[in-house]
Design an enzyme around this catalytic site. Structure first.
Site, mmCIF file in Angstrom:
data_model
loop_
_atom_site.group_PDB
_atom_site.id
_atom_site.type_symbol
_atom_site.label_atom_id
_atom_site.label_comp_id
_atom_site.label_asym_id
_atom_site.label_seq_id
_atom_site.Cartn_x
_atom_site.Cartn_y
_atom_site.Cartn_z
ATOM 1 N N ARG A 79 -23.493 16.807 -63.584
ATOM 2 C CA ARG A 79 -23.047 15.987 -62.456
ATOM 3 C C ARG A 79 -21.746 16.582 -61.903
ATOM 4 O O ARG A 79 -20.867 16.980 -62.685
ATOM 5 C CB ARG A 79 -22.793 14.550 -62.911
ATOM 6 C CG ARG A 79 -24.052 13.750 -63.210
ATOM 7 C CD ARG A 79 -23.690 12.492 -63.974
ATOM 8 N NE ARG A 79 -24.787 11.574 -64.167
ATOM 9 C CZ ARG A 79 -25.691 11.682 -65.137
ATOM 10 N NH1 ARG A 79 -25.640 12.665 -65.993
ATOM 11 N NH2 ARG A 79 -26.659 10.788 -65.245
ATOM 12 N N HIS A 82 -18.271 12.746 -62.967
ATOM 13 C CA HIS A 82 -18.830 11.894 -64.036
ATOM 14 C C HIS A 82 -19.794 12.679 -64.923
ATOM 15 O O HIS A 82 -20.797 12.143 -65.403
ATOM 16 C CB HIS A 82 -19.564 10.672 -63.460
ATOM 17 C CG HIS A 82 -18.657 9.734 -62.716
ATOM 18 N ND1 HIS A 82 -18.052 8.660 -63.309
ATOM 19 C CD2 HIS A 82 -18.249 9.718 -61.420
ATOM 20 C CE1 HIS A 82 -17.308 8.012 -62.415
ATOM 21 N NE2 HIS A 82 -17.410 8.642 -61.259
ATOM 22 N N ARG A 119 -24.519 3.495 -68.346
ATOM 23 C CA ARG A 119 -23.873 4.784 -68.648
ATOM 24 C C ARG A 119 -22.386 4.708 -68.296
ATOM 25 O O ARG A 119 -22.020 4.305 -67.184
ATOM 26 C CB ARG A 119 -24.531 5.915 -67.864
ATOM 27 C CG ARG A 119 -23.948 7.298 -68.165
ATOM 28 C CD ARG A 119 -24.706 8.407 -67.425
ATOM 29 N NE ARG A 119 -24.208 9.725 -67.754
ATOM 30 C CZ ARG A 119 -23.218 10.353 -67.113
ATOM 31 N NH1 ARG A 119 -22.626 9.779 -66.086
ATOM 32 N NH2 ARG A 119 -22.829 11.561 -67.493
ATOM 33 N N ASN A 155 -16.785 1.422 -61.542
ATOM 34 C CA ASN A 155 -15.748 2.069 -62.350
ATOM 35 C C ASN A 155 -15.001 1.026 -63.172
ATOM 36 O O ASN A 155 -15.177 -0.171 -62.955
ATOM 37 C CB ASN A 155 -14.740 2.789 -61.441
ATOM 38 C CG ASN A 155 -15.268 4.126 -60.919
ATOM 39 O OD1 ASN A 155 -16.247 4.668 -61.419
ATOM 40 N ND2 ASN A 155 -14.606 4.648 -59.901
ATOM 41 N N PHE A 168 -13.913 12.606 -49.918
ATOM 42 C CA PHE A 168 -14.278 12.686 -51.335
ATOM 43 C C PHE A 168 -14.344 14.119 -51.871
ATOM 44 O O PHE A 168 -13.783 14.420 -52.927
ATOM 45 C CB PHE A 168 -15.596 11.943 -51.577
ATOM 46 C CG PHE A 168 -15.928 11.766 -53.037
ATOM 47 C CD1 PHE A 168 -15.168 10.952 -53.854
ATOM 48 C CD2 PHE A 168 -17.028 12.408 -53.601
ATOM 49 C CE1 PHE A 168 -15.481 10.775 -55.201
ATOM 50 C CE2 PHE A 168 -17.356 12.243 -54.943
ATOM 51 C CZ PHE A 168 -16.573 11.426 -55.745
ATOM 52 N N ARG A 365 -21.381 6.861 -49.889
ATOM 53 C CA ARG A 365 -22.048 6.960 -51.198
ATOM 54 C C ARG A 365 -23.554 6.763 -51.044
ATOM 55 O O ARG A 365 -24.337 7.337 -51.794
ATOM 56 C CB ARG A 365 -21.481 5.915 -52.161
ATOM 57 C CG ARG A 365 -20.034 6.142 -52.541
ATOM 58 C CD ARG A 365 -19.546 5.055 -53.474
ATOM 59 N NE ARG A 365 -20.096 5.187 -54.809
ATOM 60 C CZ ARG A 365 -20.206 4.201 -55.694
ATOM 61 N NH1 ARG A 365 -19.822 2.993 -55.377
ATOM 62 N NH2 ARG A 365 -20.708 4.414 -56.890
ATOM 63 N N TYR A 369 -25.668 9.931 -53.350
ATOM 64 C CA TYR A 369 -26.274 9.868 -54.684
ATOM 65 C C TYR A 369 -27.714 10.366 -54.682
ATOM 66 O O TYR A 369 -28.132 11.103 -55.575
ATOM 67 C CB TYR A 369 -26.163 8.452 -55.264
ATOM 68 C CG TYR A 369 -24.742 8.114 -55.651
ATOM 69 C CD1 TYR A 369 -23.741 8.011 -54.688
ATOM 70 C CD2 TYR A 369 -24.379 7.933 -56.972
ATOM 71 C CE1 TYR A 369 -22.434 7.723 -55.028
ATOM 72 C CE2 TYR A 369 -23.067 7.635 -57.332
ATOM 73 C CZ TYR A 369 -22.100 7.535 -56.341
ATOM 74 O OH TYR A 369 -20.797 7.261 -56.689
ATOM 75 N N ARG A 376 -29.623 17.891 -58.706
ATOM 76 C CA ARG A 376 -29.411 17.862 -60.157
ATOM 77 C C ARG A 376 -30.736 17.843 -60.913
ATOM 78 O O ARG A 376 -30.921 18.552 -61.901
ATOM 79 C CB ARG A 376 -28.617 16.596 -60.475
ATOM 80 C CG ARG A 376 -27.786 16.618 -61.707
ATOM 81 C CD ARG A 376 -26.836 15.444 -61.714
ATOM 82 N NE ARG A 376 -27.516 14.161 -61.820
ATOM 83 C CZ ARG A 376 -28.005 13.655 -62.941
ATOM 84 N NH1 ARG A 376 -27.925 14.327 -64.059
ATOM 85 N NH2 ARG A 376 -28.591 12.472 -62.943
HETATM 86 FE FE1 HDE Z 1 -19.495 8.398 -57.275
HETATM 87 N N1 HDE Z 1 -20.713 10.008 -57.405
HETATM 88 N N2 HDE Z 1 -18.957 8.975 -55.418
HETATM 89 N N3 HDE Z 1 -18.156 6.871 -57.143
HETATM 90 N N4 HDE Z 1 -19.975 7.834 -59.100
HETATM 91 C C1 HDE Z 1 -21.464 10.331 -58.471
HETATM 92 O O1 HDE Z 1 -23.713 10.965 -58.406
HETATM 93 C C2 HDE Z 1 -19.602 9.887 -54.670
HETATM 94 C C3 HDE Z 1 -17.367 6.554 -56.084
HETATM 95 C C4 HDE Z 1 -19.581 6.711 -59.745
HETATM 96 O O2 HDE Z 1 -23.416 7.625 -64.667
HETATM 97 C C5 HDE Z 1 -22.410 11.451 -58.215
HETATM 98 O O3 HDE Z 1 -25.362 11.035 -59.919
HETATM 99 C C6 HDE Z 1 -19.057 9.922 -53.345
HETATM 100 C C7 HDE Z 1 -16.836 5.237 -56.216
HETATM 101 C C8 HDE Z 1 -20.130 6.666 -61.077
HETATM 102 O O4 HDE Z 1 -24.748 8.924 -63.532
HETATM 103 C C9 HDE Z 1 -22.185 11.737 -56.719
HETATM 104 C C10 HDE Z 1 -18.055 8.986 -53.328
HETATM 105 C C11 HDE Z 1 -17.311 4.777 -57.405
HETATM 106 C C12 HDE Z 1 -20.886 7.822 -61.188
HETATM 107 C C13 HDE Z 1 -21.091 10.777 -56.371
HETATM 108 C C14 HDE Z 1 -18.001 8.402 -54.631
HETATM 109 C C15 HDE Z 1 -18.124 5.804 -57.975
HETATM 110 C C16 HDE Z 1 -20.781 8.527 -59.942
HETATM 111 C C17 HDE Z 1 -22.331 12.599 -59.158
HETATM 112 C C18 HDE Z 1 -17.136 8.636 -52.178
HETATM 113 C C19 HDE Z 1 -17.019 3.428 -58.070
HETATM 114 C C20 HDE Z 1 -21.666 8.277 -62.406
HETATM 115 C C21 HDE Z 1 -23.526 12.491 -60.065
HETATM 116 C C22 HDE Z 1 -17.829 8.268 -50.999
HETATM 117 C C23 HDE Z 1 -17.542 2.294 -57.309
HETATM 118 C C24 HDE Z 1 -23.085 7.813 -62.339
HETATM 119 C C25 HDE Z 1 -24.305 11.437 -59.508
HETATM 120 C C26 HDE Z 1 -23.815 8.146 -63.611
HETATM 121 C C27 HDE Z 1 -21.431 9.708 -59.666
HETATM 122 C C28 HDE Z 1 -20.603 10.703 -55.129
HETATM 123 C C29 HDE Z 1 -17.030 7.428 -54.975
HETATM 124 C C30 HDE Z 1 -18.737 5.640 -59.258
HETATM 125 C C31 HDE Z 1 -21.900 13.165 -56.343
HETATM 126 C C32 HDE Z 1 -19.507 10.834 -52.223
HETATM 127 C C33 HDE Z 1 -15.935 4.503 -55.206
HETATM 128 C C34 HDE Z 1 -19.903 5.596 -62.122
HETATM 129 O O5 HDE Z 1 -23.302 11.454 -55.961
#
Ligand code: HDE
Length: 696
Positions: A79, A82, A119, A155, A168, A365, A369, A376
């Protein structure tokens, strides 16, 4: 190798094809031997085909080539954020119906246990980094509901660094290892990160959280979770409320001390995952309560911040939490890759009754994802991987693609059609409807003025903390900025701290030897005065309990049997666990000649691995123990990490050798024969905060 894995018949587990009617986990008990992937029995799995015993080896060896080729392709891209995560299975159960709020079935059927897969992760480090790095933690839950999979991808911190998704990639590039050198790993303590955040004042509130003790949780089981964004919930009547999601651990929210986090990085890089795995394996299932803060659009308009701004939280004094149900994690994974690595979370995986808001970070977001799963996991069929499959029926006319695992029947793969009367159709009654929010406006690239206050909630957080928490936060800022080579970045950050709280800026500036050097930064909106919000401080609301915690007992051959029995009994009554640490790992004996089985070898189990400790060697062993640095460090660290320390009279020389005070020292308790009640009561305080000024 355990017995089971040497058994010829039961050693191999394969996946049958999902969708072809087979079970997902299948034990190949009927298999007589190893086979190739095509089912060919293998006669020799140890020797390559060669001409004569000393070669040459033959390219013809298709068995070798199949095995090595598969191995060569074992890894998938980690990833991008994360990457380091750990997960477990469990269930979610609503306390009661919530039909006034939402039509989501899993929140309205208290009799149903909805399966979940959860997770946890760190953000910045790569998959092989260590668990206790200072970082935000991911808290993702996949609910396998009767209406399809719902992913709540949150988070452990309720706010985020940036307000718009377009930033981001820059944020992540800044925190990841610097591209010209490829380090530091799993660290925000370097120039590019602090340069970026100091040029983005919107990051200040989240930075305060990450630099606080929230950035170094004691356990994944003792961590809150937050959906961060404002979402919508919609009931059967089509009425909507805004909601913010909260997960609260039943054990309470606790953190490590920075020095522990650093030492654990070496002593046990898997500290958090081992803790979760062991707790579940021993039947001590962690639980979280899911709550929402629900509020109307009219109420939202009254707040002095914008609920679409992900850098803001809603103080609970303004909107209290409404508990909806609880999640219990009660089953460890069977296979790390198949489950934890391949699970694909997407905030766009919704169920009827839950919808998005116009939070610009959330909207970004929704695109990211799905896109990242394609790269991935390599195929639009990632939903067919067992861990990602809905547990309710699912079907449509999407077809083919890499790694199609299903075998769809029939002539028709289009909708509408008149060729197959029985074929599936959309369902306007039960199907998902987006909330019909009225939207109008000009096309612009602009940040709303209502997002412009970047300091008030940063101050709200700081002033809500207890004194030790504030101290830790200041120390963390100083540590991180101390790792910044560029003085101009440090000065800029001190300027932001000045705008948040001048005392904080002074303390950090002083520690850096940069008093009075803060850059003058004119805030767009100056910091407003706020009332502290108690739930923002972990220690203000921490339960007085040792449930879920670990008591480390340093023993030797001949240690007091009564004491060991008493502490085990008391710990069990308090739902804590006891682990024995001994200078030798082999079986030894207690004072009654009963076998003692140490859980740890002293050299490999520093006291930072335990929440509170007891030092109980047999008297004749003490002199040699006092000569070992691992033993004196054990005592010294337990004291310096503000732990409650119990000791037997015989172990005094260890304290003397380590220069650790023990007479009339709060939280350092000499244990009378077999009496552990005072120790347990003291340990419920978690740490002796007053000691901190003496040791640091
Ligand atoms: Fe993520 N984030 N994120 N994020 N995020 C990913 O997706 C992204 C954000 C969070 O256990 C990625 O599958 C962008 C906030 C968790 O598999 C990716 C933005 C929050 C996890 C991605 C954010 C998160 C990810 C990388 C800004 C809290 C782990 C691998 C717009 C609410 C998920 C994946 C797991 C994972 C993108 C911001 C939480 C790249 C573009 C805000 C917990 O898609």
């Amino acid at each position: 190798m355990n017995k089971k894995s040497t058994s010829k018949k039961k050693s191999v587990r394969i996946m049958s094809q999902a969708g072809s009617g087979g079970e997902l986990h299948q034990s190949v008990s009927s298999n007589e031997c190893l086979t190739t992937n095509q089912g060919l029995p293998i006669a020799d799995n140890q020797n390559t085909l060669s001409i004569g015993p000393r070669g040459p080896q033959l390219l013809e060896d298709f068995i070798l080539r199949e095995k090595i080729t598969h191995f060569d392709h074992e890894r998938i891209p980690e990833r991008v954020v994360h990457a380091r995560g750990y997960a477990a299975h469990g269930y979610f159960q609503a306390y009661e119906g919530n039909s006034d709020l939402t039509q989501a079935a899993f929140l309205n059927t208290p009799q149903t246990k909805t399966p979940v897969f959860c997770r946890f992760s760190t953000v910045a480090g790569s998959a092989g980094s260590f668990d206790t790095a200072r970082d935000v933690r991911g808290f993702s839950v996949k609910f396998y509901t009767s209406q399809g999979n719902y992913d709540l991808v949150g988070n452990n911190i309720p706010v985020f660094f940036i307000q718009d998704a377009i930033k981001f990639p820059d944020l992540i590039h800044a925190v990841k290892p610097e591209p010209n050198k490829g380090f530091p790993q799993a660290q925000s303590a370097h120039d590019t990160f602090w340069d970026f955040v100091s040029l983005n004042s919107e990051a200040m509130h989240t930075l305060m959280w990450v630099m606080s003790d929230r950035g170094i949780p004691r356990s994944l089981r003792m961590m809150e979770g937050f959906g961060i964004h404002t979402f919508r919930m919609i009931n059967e009547r089509g009425e909507a409320k805004f909601v913010k999601f909260h997960w609260r651990p039943s054990l309470g929210t606790f953190s490590l001390i920075w020095d522990e986090a650093v030492k654990l990085g070496g002593a046990d890089p898997d500290f958090h995952r081992r803790d979760l795995f062991n707790a579940i394996a021993s039947g001590d299932f962690p639980e979280w309560e899911l709550s929402v803060q629900a509020f109307s659009e009219d109420e939202a308009n009254e707040f002095d911040f914008d609920v679409l701004d992900p850098t803001k939280l809603i103080p609970e004094e303004l909107v209290p939490l409404k508990p909806l149900g609880k999640m219990v994690l009660n089953r460890n994974i069977d296979n790390f890759f198949a489950e934890t690595e391949q699970v694909a979370f997407c905030p766009s995986h919704l169920v009827p009754g839950i919808d998005f808001s116009n939070d610009p970070l959330l909207q970004g977001r929704l695109f990211s994802y799905l896109d990242t799963q394609l790269s991935r996991l390599g195929s639009p069929n990632f939903h067919q991987i067992p861990i990602n499959q809905p547990k309710c029926p699912f079907a449509n006319f999407q077809r083919d693609g890499h790694m199609q695992m299903q075998v769809p029947n029939g002539q028709v793969a289009n909708d509408p059609n008149s060729l197959d009367d029985g074929s599936i159709r959309e369902n306007p009654t039960h199907g998902f409807h987006s909330y019909p929010a009225a939207e109008a406006g000009s096309k612009l690239r602009i940040r709303p003025e209502s997002f412009a206050d970047h300091y008030t909630q940063a101050k709200l957080f700081f002033t809500s903390l207890t004194e030790p928490e504030q101290r830790h936060l200041a120390n963390a800022f100083a540590f991180e900025l101390g790792k910044c080579n560029e003085a101009k970045i440090r000065r800029r950050m001190l300027g932001h701290l000045q705008n948040i709280d001048p005392t904080l800026a002074d303390v950090v500036g002083n520690k850096l030897g940069m008093s009075g050097q803060a850059e003058k930064l004119k805030p767009h909106v100056p910091c407003k005065e706020t009332q502290p919000s108690k739930p923002l401080s972990q220690y203000s609301v921490a339960p007085k309990s040792i449930a879920g915690k670990k008591i480390g007992v340093l023993v030797t051959n001949g240690s007091d049997a009564t004491l060991i029995a008493a502490i085990k009994k008391a710990a069990k009554a308090e739902q804590a666990t006891v682990e024995l640490i001994a200078p030798k790992i082999g079986t030894t004996e207690d004072s009654k000649g009963k076998e003692l089985h140490p859980d740890h070898f002293l050299d490999g189990a520093p006291s930072c691995m335990f929440d509170c400790v007891i030092i109980a060697p047999e008297s004749s062993q003490v002199p040699s123990l006092a000569e070992q640095a691992s033993a004196t460090d054990w005592v010294r660290d337990a004291y310096a990490h503000l732990k409650v320390v119990g000791f037997t009279a015989e172990s005094r020389p260890l304290f003397e050798k380590g220069s650790v005070p023990f007479d009339n020292e709060p939280g350092v308790l000499e244990l009378a024969k077999g009496k552990v009640d005072d120790f347990i009561e003291a340990a419920k305080m978690h740490r002796i905060w007053d000691r901190e000024s003496k040791v640091r």
